[in-house]
Scaffold this active site. Sequence first.
Site, PDB file in Angstrom:
ATOM      1  N   GLU A  69      37.460 -53.655 -99.779  1.00  0.00           N
ATOM      2  CA  GLU A  69      37.262 -54.001-101.193  1.00  0.00           C
ATOM      3  C   GLU A  69      36.063 -53.244-101.782  1.00  0.00           C
ATOM      4  O   GLU A  69      36.099 -52.820-102.940  1.00  0.00           O
ATOM      5  CB  GLU A  69      37.097 -55.511-101.336  1.00  0.00           C
ATOM      6  CG  GLU A  69      38.408 -56.236-101.019  1.00  0.00           C
ATOM      7  CD  GLU A  69      38.264 -57.742-101.062  1.00  0.00           C
ATOM      8  OE1 GLU A  69      37.520 -58.276-100.205  1.00  0.00           O
ATOM      9  OE2 GLU A  69      38.863 -58.369-101.946  1.00  0.00           O
ATOM     10  N   GLU A 111      42.761 -60.699 -94.178  1.00  0.00           N
ATOM     11  CA  GLU A 111      42.401 -62.068 -94.583  1.00  0.00           C
ATOM     12  C   GLU A 111      43.488 -63.096 -94.300  1.00  0.00           C
ATOM     13  O   GLU A 111      43.197 -64.244 -93.971  1.00  0.00           O
ATOM     14  CB  GLU A 111      42.059 -62.098 -96.085  1.00  0.00           C
ATOM     15  CG  GLU A 111      40.729 -61.455 -96.440  1.00  0.00           C
ATOM     16  CD  GLU A 111      40.805 -59.947 -96.621  1.00  0.00           C
ATOM     17  OE1 GLU A 111      41.853 -59.341 -96.318  1.00  0.00           O
ATOM     18  OE2 GLU A 111      39.796 -59.368 -97.069  1.00  0.00           O
TER      19      GLU A 111
END
Length: 713
Positions: A114, A134
């Site tokens: 990210e 995740e």
Amino acid sequence: MAVESGEEMAETVTFAREGALAVLSIDNPPVNALSRSVIEGLIAGFDLFEKDGSADGLIIRCAGRTFVAGGDIALFDNPAFSAEPLNALLDRIAASSRPVVGVLFGTVLGGGLELALACHGRIAAEGTAFGMPEIRLGLIPGSHGTQRLPRLVGLAEAARMISTGEAIGTEKALEIGLIDRIADPMDGAAIADFVGYVASRGRPEPAPLQGRADQEVLDGLRKTAAGKPQEPAYRAVAEALAAAIERPFAEGAAIEADWFARLVPSVPARAQRHLFFAERAAASIPDLPKESPTRSVEQVGILGAGTMGTGIALSFALAGFEVILSDTEQSAIDRAFEGLSDALGAFVRRGRLSDEAAKTTLARIEGAVGAAALASSDLVVEAVFEDMELKLAVARELGSLCNPGAIIATNTSTLDVNAIAAATGRPGDVIGTHFFSPAHIMRLLEVVRGKSTAPDVLQTILRTARRIGKTVVVSGVCYGFIGNRMAEVYMRESEAMQLEGASPQDIDRVIEDPAFLGMSMGPSRMLDMAGVDVGARTVIEWVASGAGPRDPAYRALCRRMYETGRHGQKSGLGYYLYEGRKALPDPDHSALCTGLAAELGIARRKHFPEEEIFERLFFPMVNEAALILEEKIAYRGSDIDVAWTSGYGFPRWRGGPLFMADEIGLARIVTGMEHYAARGGDPYGYWSVAPLLRRLAEEGGRISKWTSQGGRP
Ligand code: NAD
């Protein structure tokens, strides 16, 4: 630049000028995780970049062996945790008028990816892995990954990465536009040239996302989510990605943030964080220093080329070991090589292995008749039939023929590793390696530490297990070790309830129902697949040895099934009737139960509440786990959760049986145990509450967090 982190001053991020460019360098070993100190350092460093108007651009890079490999997972359990500071920084990076580029290498995962996505350009080394793992922690990316990734690579690729958690390599990343160039991260000229390129190209407009294909991707995500109601992260993926294509960035980011904040404290996410730490803790042994010496293992010998021996041989060969696979007859070796070819063929068909790699793997395995061929192996794993006389004979033979210093491992599922070790005449060299079937696929390796196992033997096996990609749990010596000992009480109750009138399908349904448990397979379907004969013979030997229960009704059902040829799926009859692999209810099985119950004087009833089925299977397992911990057979409660989630199909989103027990409440389990003890009279002590379980229930402790604080099992 020193950045304050808690009590200490940590130098995790530095800001520097290199010619016309500014550089932010992260140095937070071992994997440059986004700890609080790193996030604060990045914010402070970016402030300096903004103040320094003379720099033409900013490079974000890392020291050590990888770019940022993810967030700091431990932070998520802090109630004060918020993704907001990092997210605000990422927005500032993305909005910067001067180019910001990420220099990527190693494993660029989760928060690391990210961070890279917020940059205006990405350059990466060959062999870098990129992923959003995740979902494996019951989460979604929480720092705009669900919004930036689809805008960069398209919805389909983003959906694949985020919903599977699987990483992709450099070539693929370049092909889908996740990175712009491949270059050596140490090549300053190439990186400076890249910054110039990013500055000159401006901000490319992301391709419009709305389209028919996108709708299909979203439908697919929603369908997956509907099939996994117990795992809300899948719904979050669908909704956050839908927002990415249907709404402006800020609205999508708010939807992502809302889901992320709800998911972080949810039970499935806490459960999977528990397992993340549990799997790492399991390989550390209280009285075995991390840097203990090891023995060298290059050539591995396997004795017994049956189901297990073949799978074990393949596990080692896949990891690059030279393997000698030996049995008593050439025909067994030939069969084993057919099995090896089939298994490798399946890997190739599924794209997990190239044709070339499959051939190389097979070439590493040499067949041999007779144990003598194993004399030069550094590690010999015996996987002969589960028969104590045979195991002892084989142990004597291996003890005298193996090289001094060679490790002798036994793959027994239940037998006494100390007795097998003694028979070799060199018990320090002996250890149990309990693989699970199919051994080249199942992740769990239960390592059985004998009372004389030398520390360097244990350490070598733990290292070797990691080399072959196994998750380890260390057990002391007892009947069934950790996993099968708990499975034994579970099977006992399943069969007891069948004699009392519950059907195998009633029981399996409850255990497979995610609202109760969500195991991949209930007890009867599981034993039918593994072989009722194999299970029954073990029970019969255990009882005959005098160490097993004295109860004449003890697992009487599987013993009778064994005698009457109901050996499970392979014989077409077991707890079920089989049409191919399809399990059908069998009136003959029900008649067998009725007859056996009458012989044993067991009263039958028609109605079995689902709640009772669940409690009678699950509560005694937890109680047995408490005994295993008290006896120091396992070092920690979390090891037991690792064993069940990696070897027995216990759902990861439940965190394992002990995490689940903690969530149910230990006091409720104790009360339940007492209820069933009172109801049936409990002549054999099946329902007597383990002192550790009672104590933890009274103190409000968590059994999944319990550790024996050192000491040998
Ligand atoms: P199997 O019957 O498939 O294979 C046993 C092999 O050992 C046969 O090929 C046999 O020819 C060979 N053998 C017998 N005596 C031998 C000797 N003296 N020298 C060399 N080879 C000999 O059995 P399996 O299912 O592979 O089980 C092997 C061991 O693994 C057992 O101890 C079993 O309890 C254990 N185990 C089995 C499973 C499972 O799911 N099948 C799981 C974990 C552990």
